[in-house]
Each structure stands twice: as structure tokens, then as C-alpha cells.
Scaffold this motif. Structure first.
Motif, mmCIF file in Angstrom:
data_model
loop_
_atom_site.group_PDB
_atom_site.id
_atom_site.type_symbol
_atom_site.label_atom_id
_atom_site.label_comp_id
_atom_site.label_asym_id
_atom_site.label_seq_id
_atom_site.Cartn_x
_atom_site.Cartn_y
_atom_site.Cartn_z
ATOM 1 N N ALA A 111 0.831 -1.206 0.000
ATOM 2 C CA ALA A 111 0.000 0.000 0.000
ATOM 3 C C ALA A 111 0.863 1.252 0.000
ATOM 4 N N ILE A 112 2.067 1.162 0.551
ATOM 5 C CA ILE A 112 3.007 2.277 0.550
ATOM 6 C C ILE A 112 3.807 2.277 -0.742
ATOM 7 N N ALA A 113 4.140 1.086 -1.233
ATOM 8 C CA ALA A 113 4.946 0.968 -2.442
ATOM 9 C C ALA A 113 4.192 1.448 -3.682
ATOM 10 N N TYR A 114 2.873 1.254 -3.710
ATOM 11 C CA TYR A 114 2.108 1.600 -4.913
ATOM 12 C C TYR A 114 2.206 3.078 -5.292
ATOM 13 N N PRO A 115 1.930 4.040 -4.381
ATOM 14 C CA PRO A 115 2.010 5.437 -4.809
ATOM 15 C C PRO A 115 3.413 5.853 -5.240
ATOM 16 N N VAL A 116 4.439 5.222 -4.661
ATOM 17 C CA VAL A 116 5.812 5.517 -5.070
ATOM 18 C C VAL A 116 6.047 5.006 -6.487
ATOM 19 N N LYS A 119 4.351 7.272 -8.963
ATOM 20 C CA LYS A 119 5.058 8.530 -9.196
ATOM 21 C C LYS A 119 6.258 8.321 -10.119
ATOM 22 N N PHE A 120 7.002 7.234 -9.919
ATOM 23 C CA PHE A 120 8.099 6.909 -10.838
ATOM 24 C C PHE A 120 7.560 6.791 -12.269
ATOM 25 N N HIS A 121 6.452 6.096 -12.404
ATOM 26 C CA HIS A 121 5.824 5.889 -13.715
ATOM 27 C C HIS A 121 5.425 7.229 -14.335
ATOM 28 N N GLN A 122 4.822 8.095 -13.541
ATOM 29 C CA GLN A 122 4.414 9.412 -14.039
ATOM 30 C C GLN A 122 5.615 10.253 -14.461
ATOM 31 N N ASN A 123 6.760 10.025 -13.826
ATOM 32 C CA ASN A 123 7.976 10.767 -14.159
ATOM 33 C C ASN A 123 8.731 10.176 -15.350
ATOM 34 N N GLY A 124 8.179 9.108 -15.932
ATOM 35 C CA GLY A 124 8.765 8.552 -17.137
ATOM 36 C C GLY A 124 9.758 7.432 -16.949
ATOM 37 N N ALA A 125 9.930 6.948 -15.734
ATOM 38 C CA ALA A 125 10.860 5.844 -15.500
ATOM 39 C C ALA A 125 10.241 4.517 -15.936
ATOM 40 N N GLU A 126 11.091 3.574 -16.308
ATOM 41 C CA GLU A 126 10.639 2.200 -16.519
ATOM 42 C C GLU A 126 10.553 1.549 -15.143
ATOM 43 N N VAL A 127 9.371 1.060 -14.796
ATOM 44 C CA VAL A 127 9.130 0.566 -13.441
ATOM 45 C C VAL A 127 8.843 -0.931 -13.463
ATOM 46 N N HIS A 128 9.592 -1.676 -12.668
ATOM 47 C CA HIS A 128 9.328 -3.096 -12.454
ATOM 48 C C HIS A 128 8.885 -3.267 -11.006
ATOM 49 N N CYS A 129 7.738 -3.880 -10.800
ATOM 50 C CA CYS A 129 7.193 -4.043 -9.452
ATOM 51 C C CYS A 129 7.157 -5.512 -9.059
ATOM 52 N N ILE A 130 7.581 -5.772 -7.848
ATOM 53 C CA ILE A 130 7.501 -7.121 -7.260
ATOM 54 C C ILE A 130 6.680 -7.006 -5.986
ATOM 55 N N GLU A 143 -4.143 -5.023 -9.717
ATOM 56 C CA GLU A 143 -4.432 -4.280 -10.950
ATOM 57 C C GLU A 143 -3.805 -2.896 -10.921
ATOM 58 N N GLU A 144 -3.765 -2.283 -9.748
ATOM 59 C CA GLU A 144 -3.165 -0.957 -9.622
ATOM 60 C C GLU A 144 -1.674 -0.997 -9.957
ATOM 61 N N PHE A 145 -0.980 -2.000 -9.464
ATOM 62 C CA PHE A 145 0.447 -2.143 -9.771
ATOM 63 C C PHE A 145 0.671 -2.393 -11.261
ATOM 64 N N LYS A 146 -0.155 -3.231 -11.837
ATOM 65 C CA LYS A 146 0.001 -3.538 -13.262
ATOM 66 C C LYS A 146 -0.141 -2.282 -14.112
ATOM 67 N N ALA A 147 -0.990 -1.363 -13.678
ATOM 68 C CA ALA A 147 -1.254 -0.154 -14.458
ATOM 69 C C ALA A 147 -0.079 0.817 -14.463
ATOM 70 N N VAL A 148 0.840 0.690 -13.502
ATOM 71 C CA VAL A 148 1.937 1.662 -13.408
ATOM 72 C C VAL A 148 3.308 1.016 -13.590
ATOM 73 N N SER A 149 3.352 -0.212 -14.069
ATOM 74 C CA SER A 149 4.637 -0.888 -14.212
ATOM 75 C C SER A 149 4.740 -1.629 -15.537
ATOM 76 N N GLU A 150 5.947 -1.625 -16.093
ATOM 77 C CA GLU A 150 6.213 -2.377 -17.311
ATOM 78 C C GLU A 150 6.299 -3.868 -17.024
ATOM 79 N N LYS A 151 6.764 -4.206 -15.826
ATOM 80 C CA LYS A 151 6.783 -5.600 -15.374
ATOM 81 C C LYS A 151 6.190 -5.661 -13.985
ATOM 82 N N TYR A 152 5.281 -6.624 -13.780
ATOM 83 C CA TYR A 152 4.719 -6.847 -12.455
ATOM 84 C C TYR A 152 4.862 -8.318 -12.131
ATOM 85 N N ILE A 153 5.496 -8.603 -11.005
ATOM 86 C CA ILE A 153 5.702 -9.995 -10.587
ATOM 87 C C ILE A 153 5.071 -10.191 -9.216
ATOM 88 N N LEU A 154 4.128 -11.101 -9.148
ATOM 89 C CA LEU A 154 3.472 -11.454 -7.898
ATOM 90 C C LEU A 154 4.092 -12.742 -7.366
#
Length: 277
Positions: A111-116, A119-130, A143-154
Motif C-alpha cells: 500500500a506504501i509501495a504503490y504510490p511511489v 510517481k516513478f511511472h508518471q515521471n517517465g521511469a521504466e518501473v518493475h514491481c515485485i 491491478e493498480e500495480f500492473k497499471a503503473v509498471s512495465e513488469k509486475y511480478i506477484l
């Protein structure tokens, strides 16, 4: 008084609340936190800002029901009010100037990692989320993580959803597979963040963590949230909550985090007894 604009049950122990707090919403940034009291008799409890909406003038928090005060907060419903909602406090996460980042969340720390990550995504960075959880029943924000990351690993400990294993297994696999990160951000249980930092130290990858130690006033005066960072005493509420993970004394932080568990158990028992009477 602050009105609860919306409430969602994310799983059996985690709740999302959207709070009408115009002044906080106006200034809030990813990585910052608030301190609230359910009512005038309540304890001051810190929660990291999970999201905010400047147009609606609301701030979203996501919390796990782990103690007496979060149990009391969870009894509030949409349209109810809470007494105090102070913030934004702490420093915003540093998200400018990065081209490729890995954001690692554990449990309710997601829940804390998602808004960070957002923001990286909005700033144009390539974001990978685990995102790591014990099992599929407590997975949140997929679904929220998938929307802001190029790679999402659960990943789940038992393999009931996504990959079986730990977040460090997934991160190591990405790095060994050739992914080169400017920065890794780890947010979750202390043991998880320590493990991520131990891993990235070996690869020489800059790593930040968000610390959420015992906290009372949120101004640095009480000293409850003190940490040892690079051999110096820092306060999570005013110097953080984000720090260089390779400089944190995690063993000390883990030991301090257990100081009030007995008192919290006793408070839980009192709440349960009040409900039964």
C-alpha cells in the motif's frame, strides 16, 4: 472532524479508507504519512499515505488490523467521522531523475509501495514491481500495480498465486537475467527490507527503504522513531521515512519494533472484552 468518504475491505485483515482532508490532500506527496486519532480518547497512530485526490480533497490510507486502535478504526463506516487527521508529515519519496527502477513491496507494505511506483511511472521511469504475500487470500492492489509498471511480478510464500517464493528470489532472477536498475525501493516488513538490502548490496545497486518504527508525535521530539543510520541517530518522522537501506541498522530496528507487543496484546484483550460485555 474528518469524514470517511469511502471504505473498502481489501481482504480479511486489510482495509482501505478515503478520508476527506482538504488541507492534507492539497500538499500530500508519495512517501509521506499522516497521524490520526479515531476519537478524542484514541491513540495517535501513523499511516503512510496510500493515495490522494486533490480535486476530491481526499487522502487514502490502507491499514492492517493488527492492534486495538486499528480495530477501532475499522469499525468506522462510510459517512462516519474520525477526530484528527494530521499531515502530510515526513519527506516525500525521491522519484526524479531515474530511468529504471524496481519497486519491491511486501504484504500491507504494498500500500506504501504503490504510490511511489505510480510517481516513478508518471515521471517517465521504466518501473518493475515485485509484490510479495503469504498466500493468494491477502493479495492487494494487483491491478493498480500492473497499471503503473512495465513488469509486475506477484510472489506468494506458498505458491497459491503468482510465483512461489520470496520477493528476493524474484528480484535476484531479474538482476541475474540482465536487468540493470538505477534504484531499488523496498517497502514492507523489516525482515523483508533487510533481505532485499543484503541482496542488492552484493550487486552494488542503490536501495532505499521506507521505515515505519514506533512513532508518537511525528515531530522528532518524542524520540520514539529513532533509528541508527550510517552510525548516526536519525528520526523516521522528520529525517525519513525514506532512507538508504544499506546504511540502516536493521537488527536494532527489528529489536525495537518488538518493544510494545505485550502492551498491544493487552490492549487488544481489553477491546475484545468491551465488545463481549
Amino acid at each position: 472532524m474528518y469524514r470517511i468518504a469511502d471504505k473498502k475491505i481489501l481482504n480479511s485483515t486489510v482495509t482501505e479508507m478515503e478520508i476527506e482532508a482538504p488541507y492534507v490532500a492539497r500538499k500530500a506527496q508519495p512517501g509521506q504519512f499522516i497521524i490520526l486519532r479515531v476519537d478524542e480518547e484514541g491513540e495517535r497512530v501513523p499511516f503512510t499515505i496510500a493515495d490522494f485526490n486533490r480535486e476530491k480533497k481526499t487522502v487514502t490510507i490502507i491499514f492492517q488490523i493488527v492492534g486495538a486502535e486499528t480495530a477501532r478504526l475499522n469499525k468506522k463506516e462510510k459517512g462516519d467521522y474520525i477526530s484528527d487527521f494530521v499531515g502530510p508529515l515526513g519527506n516525500a519519496a525521491e522519484t526524479e531523475g531515474f530511468k529504471k527502477v524496481a519497486v519491491v513491496g511486501g504484504g500491507v507494505g504494498c500500500a506504501i509501495a504503490y504510490p511511489v511506483a505510480k510517481k516513478f511511472h508518471q515521471n517517465g521511469a521504466e518501473v518493475h514491481c515485485i509484490a510479495g504475500f503469504r498466500n493468494k487470500d491477502i493479495v492487494i492492489l494487483e491491478e493498480e500495480f500492473k497499471a503503473v509498471s512495465e513488469k509486475y511480478i506477484l510472489v506468494t510464500d506458498d505458491g497459491s498465486s503468482g510465483k512461489k517464493g520470496f520477493v528476493t528470489d524474484a528480484l535476484k532472477e531479474l538482476i541475474d537475467g540482465g536487468e540493470k536498475y538505477d534504484l531499488v525501493v523496498a517497502i514492507g516488513p523489516l525482515v523483508m527490507m533487510k533481505a532485499v538490502c543484503d541482496l542488492t548490496r552484493g550487486y552494488g545497486i542503490s536501495t532505499r527503504v521506507s521505515m515505519n518504527p514506533i512513532m508518537i508525535d511525528g515531530t522528532g521530539m518524542c524520540g520514539g522513531c529513532r533509528l541508527t543510520v550510517n552510525g548516526e541517530t536519525k528520526f523516521a518522522c522528520i529525517d525519513g521515512p525514506e532512507f538508504d537501506g544499506h546504511q540502516i541498522d536493521f537488527d536494532e530496528a527489528i529489536e525495537r519494533s518488538a518493544m510494545y507487543k505485550r502492551f498491544e496484546r493487552e490492549a487488544n484483550c481489553r477491546v475484545m472484552n468491551m465488545e463481549d460485555s
